[in-house]
Design an enzyme around this catalytic site. Structure first.
Site, short mmCIF file in Angstrom:
data_model
loop_
_atom_site.label_atom_id
_atom_site.label_comp_id
_atom_site.label_asym_id
_atom_site.label_seq_id
_atom_site.Cartn_x
_atom_site.Cartn_y
_atom_site.Cartn_z
N LYS A 54 83.76 13.13 77.26
CA LYS A 54 83.49 12.10 78.28
C LYS A 54 83.89 10.73 77.75
O LYS A 54 84.52 9.95 78.45
CB LYS A 54 82.00 12.11 78.66
CG LYS A 54 81.63 13.26 79.59
CD LYS A 54 80.12 13.42 79.76
CE LYS A 54 79.81 14.67 80.58
NZ LYS A 54 78.41 15.05 80.58
N GLN A 98 72.77 13.02 78.73
CA GLN A 98 73.26 14.39 78.67
C GLN A 98 72.08 15.38 78.69
O GLN A 98 71.14 15.25 77.92
CB GLN A 98 74.09 14.60 77.39
CG GLN A 98 74.76 15.96 77.27
CD GLN A 98 75.88 16.19 78.29
OE1 GLN A 98 76.50 15.26 78.79
NE2 GLN A 98 76.13 17.44 78.61
N ASP A 121 75.68 10.30 87.63
CA ASP A 121 75.46 11.75 87.70
C ASP A 121 74.96 12.18 89.08
O ASP A 121 75.05 13.35 89.43
CB ASP A 121 74.37 12.16 86.69
CG ASP A 121 74.93 12.82 85.44
OD1 ASP A 121 76.01 13.42 85.50
OD2 ASP A 121 74.25 12.72 84.39
N1 GUN Z 1 74.92 18.77 81.05
C1 GUN Z 1 75.90 19.60 81.50
N2 GUN Z 1 76.56 19.02 82.52
C2 GUN Z 1 76.02 17.81 82.69
C3 GUN Z 1 76.31 16.74 83.59
O1 GUN Z 1 77.19 16.79 84.45
N3 GUN Z 1 75.53 15.63 83.44
C4 GUN Z 1 74.55 15.56 82.51
N4 GUN Z 1 73.82 14.43 82.46
N5 GUN Z 1 74.25 16.54 81.68
C5 GUN Z 1 75.00 17.65 81.77
#
Ligand code: GUN
Length: 291
Positions: A54, A98, A121
């Site tokens: 990311k 995350q 998100d």
């Molecule tokens: N863990 C796995 N995918 C995601 C996501 O898209 N956002 C977040 N915050 N955690 C994740």
């Protein structure tokens, strides 16, 4: 018949290029970069990989990336204090904590602490409510990416029968809302659904997001249907989706592979949401339709 393989990797790359162009326009207009803060708690290797990609993708799109790593035993109060700091930081347009978090932390409390207007998100209950009522907000990245792939494949989705397998807050429920917004007839199926194969059999669009390796069989698919596989399951034989790809690909009209289908879309949409957030916060016009 053999299905068209939907190349999510190529679609995501092209989307990231369109985003980078508009990021550059934003920087000229606003005199600053859009900023995304990503918070990683603990050392979970899969999460660390996601967070690293990311960060890289954010910088590659011309945006500022702020990475915060906290120890696995961080207290709830300290994590919430970091979220408060990021909420107040004008250089931060998007905040992503995350998931999953270590067991002693309250994920809902953390998600709910994020300013809904920085919640790229789309996990905050305010954004879930906005999506459900048709208000402008942020939509979770993975389902939004799935809809982009579907519209690219099928054009107008009006009137199509869509079956979403899975009812999570992160994928299943927002996916159903988005398909409803596209005027599909939407069914949400889940682990307690009776006669799942018959439910799936009538679908023009199948979205599998259950987290069970190869659960959806080729015989369940209506000939010509479009199949979107959100599953990423690590098995002894490697990475597989929630759909039996070989079986389904011989019946479906189009299908996403795993890997290389839905997966790459999630980060691309995260970048999109961050740019959209920056533009809204600074009152800068961008071409959202081109994203
Ligand atoms: N863990 C796995 N995918 C995601 C996501 O898209 N956002 C977040 N915050 N955690 C994740």
């Amino acid at each position: 018949m053999s299905a068209n393989i939907i190349d999510g990797k190529a679609f995501a790359l092209a989307l990231r290029e369109r985003i980078a162009v508009q990021v550059s326009d934003f920087v000229s207009a606003a005199g600053r970069k859009p900023g995304l803060a990503v918070v990683l708690v603990g050392e979970d290797p899969a999460s660390a990989v996601y967070v690293r990609s990311k960060g890289k993708a954010t910088v590659a799109a011309g945006m500022a990336s702020f990475e915060h790593r906290l120890p696995a035993d961080v207290s709830q109060d300290d994590l919430l204090a970091l979220v408060d700091t990021l909420n107040a930081d004008p250089a931060v347009d998007g905040i992503l904590v995350q998931l999953p978090l270590p067991g002693h932390l309250d994920e809902l409390a953390v998600t709910t602490r994020i300013d809904p207007d920085k919640d790229v998100d789309g996990f905050h209950p305010v954004n879930a409510g906005r999506l459900a009522t048709g208000l402008e907000g942020f939509v979770p990245c993975t389902p939004l990416g799935c809809v982009m792939l579907l519209k690219d494949q099928l054009g107008d989705l009006t009137g199509l029968d869509a079956v979403v397998i899975g009812r999570s807050n992160i994928v299943g429920k927002p996916m159903a809302q988005l398909l409803l917004k596209e005027s599909c007839t939407v069914t949400i199926a889940h682990s307690r659904t009776r006669d799942l194969s018959s439910v799936v059999k009538r679908a023009d669009i199948v979205v599998a997001a259950v987290g069970r390796p190869e659960m959806v069989k080729g015989e369940w698919i209506k000939p010509g249907a479009t199949v979107i596989d959100v599953g990423i399951n690590r098995t002894a034989t490697g990475l597989v989706g929630d759909v039996d790809f070989g079986g389904a690909a011989s019946v479906a009209g189009a299908i996403t592979p795993v890997p290389g289908g839905v997966g790459p879309m999630t980060i691309a949409v995260l970048l999109r949401n961050t740019l959209v957030s920056a533009a809204r916060r600074d009152g800068v016009a961008i071409d959202e339709a081109a994203l």
